[in-house]
Design a protein around this motif. Sequence first.
Motif, PDB file in Angstrom:
ATOM      1  N   THR A  65       0.829  -1.207   0.000  1.00 28.68           N
ATOM      2  CA  THR A  65       0.000   0.000   0.000  1.00 28.68           C
ATOM      3  C   THR A  65       0.865   1.260   0.000  1.00 28.68           C
ATOM      4  O   THR A  65       0.609   2.200  -0.757  1.00 28.68           O
ATOM      5  CB  THR A  65      -0.933   0.012   1.233  1.00 28.68           C
ATOM      6  OG1 THR A  65      -1.712  -1.186   1.215  1.00 28.68           O
ATOM      7  CG2 THR A  65      -1.848   1.203   1.237  1.00 28.68           C
ATOM      8  N   THR A  66       1.899   1.280   0.825  1.00 26.61           N
ATOM      9  CA  THR A  66       2.799   2.434   0.882  1.00 26.61           C
ATOM     10  C   THR A  66       3.517   2.617  -0.448  1.00 26.61           C
ATOM     11  O   THR A  66       3.612   3.737  -0.969  1.00 26.61           O
ATOM     12  CB  THR A  66       3.825   2.256   2.020  1.00 26.61           C
ATOM     13  OG1 THR A  66       3.110   2.137   3.252  1.00 26.61           O
ATOM     14  CG2 THR A  66       4.798   3.416   2.088  1.00 26.61           C
ATOM     15  N   SER A 121       2.558   1.575  -3.391  1.00 29.81           N
ATOM     16  CA  SER A 121       1.583   1.966  -4.406  1.00 29.81           C
ATOM     17  C   SER A 121       1.287   3.459  -4.338  1.00 29.81           C
ATOM     18  O   SER A 121       1.237   4.145  -5.365  1.00 29.81           O
ATOM     19  CB  SER A 121       0.306   1.151  -4.225  1.00 29.81           C
ATOM     20  OG  SER A 121      -0.623   1.476  -5.223  1.00 29.81           O
ATOM     21  N   ARG A 122       1.113   3.980  -3.132  1.00 32.06           N
ATOM     22  CA  ARG A 122       0.810   5.403  -2.955  1.00 32.06           C
ATOM     23  C   ARG A 122       1.985   6.276  -3.410  1.00 32.06           C
ATOM     24  O   ARG A 122       1.814   7.242  -4.147  1.00 32.06           O
ATOM     25  CB  ARG A 122       0.460   5.670  -1.494  1.00 32.06           C
ATOM     26  CG  ARG A 122       0.049   7.089  -1.197  1.00 32.06           C
ATOM     27  CD  ARG A 122      -0.422   7.297   0.248  1.00 32.06           C
ATOM     28  NE  ARG A 122       0.509   6.791   1.234  1.00 32.06           N
ATOM     29  CZ  ARG A 122       0.296   5.728   2.025  1.00 32.06           C
ATOM     30  NH1 ARG A 122      -0.840   5.072   1.948  1.00 32.06           N
ATOM     31  NH2 ARG A 122       1.196   5.347   2.903  1.00 32.06           N
ATOM     32  N   THR A 123       3.193   5.917  -2.998  1.00 36.18           N
ATOM     33  CA  THR A 123       4.363   6.719  -3.354  1.00 36.18           C
ATOM     34  C   THR A 123       4.666   6.622  -4.846  1.00 36.18           C
ATOM     35  O   THR A 123       4.955   7.632  -5.503  1.00 36.18           O
ATOM     36  CB  THR A 123       5.589   6.299  -2.520  1.00 36.18           C
ATOM     37  OG1 THR A 123       5.240   6.379  -1.129  1.00 36.18           O
ATOM     38  CG2 THR A 123       6.781   7.195  -2.788  1.00 36.18           C
ATOM     39  N   GLY A 169       2.512   6.018  -7.114  1.00 34.57           N
ATOM     40  CA  GLY A 169       1.444   6.770  -7.778  1.00 34.57           C
ATOM     41  C   GLY A 169       1.781   8.249  -7.885  1.00 34.57           C
ATOM     42  O   GLY A 169       1.580   8.869  -8.938  1.00 34.57           O
ATOM     43  N   ALA A 170       2.316   8.817  -6.815  1.00 37.03           N
ATOM     44  CA  ALA A 170       2.705  10.230  -6.839  1.00 37.03           C
ATOM     45  C   ALA A 170       3.849  10.455  -7.829  1.00 37.03           C
ATOM     46  O   ALA A 170       3.876  11.458  -8.551  1.00 37.03           O
ATOM     47  CB  ALA A 170       3.120  10.687  -5.439  1.00 37.03           C
TER      48      ALA A 170
END
Length: 137
Positions: free
Chosen positions: A62-63, A65-67, A69-70
């Motif tokens: 999850t971490t 994926s979020r980073t 994504g940015a």
Amino acid sequence: MLPTVCACTKLRRSARAVTAFYDAALEGSGLSTPQFSLLRLLDRSGPCSLTAFAERTGHDRTTISRTIGALREQGLVRAAECGDQRARIVEIAPAGKDAIARCLPAWEAAEHRIDTLLGADRQALFALLDRIEEIRP
């Protein structure tokens, strides 16, 4: 700051202090410390799935994926679907390599300052941190 004897609290405080130190070094670059760090790791790793990248870097998916994504939104990372629609292969984009080159002098200066502050204790600290990383469930 309140003193603590709790290892978790002390390590989290230390991690926040170090992150703030590197964030200051990267100020104006458009990248945070976690973003720059993951960008460099992805550059060294080569193209791979988000799941494999998370495992290689010791992060949860999850971490990552979020980073990632940015970083994709900034055009620094590319992602493509592979055989499984749920899986994505990520790789550094040319703009990501340029961002690393642009930020590296500031990052290396911060590294040098940390090394100077730690002196001979750096090697012992890294050995302790390696042992701490091994306690991961």
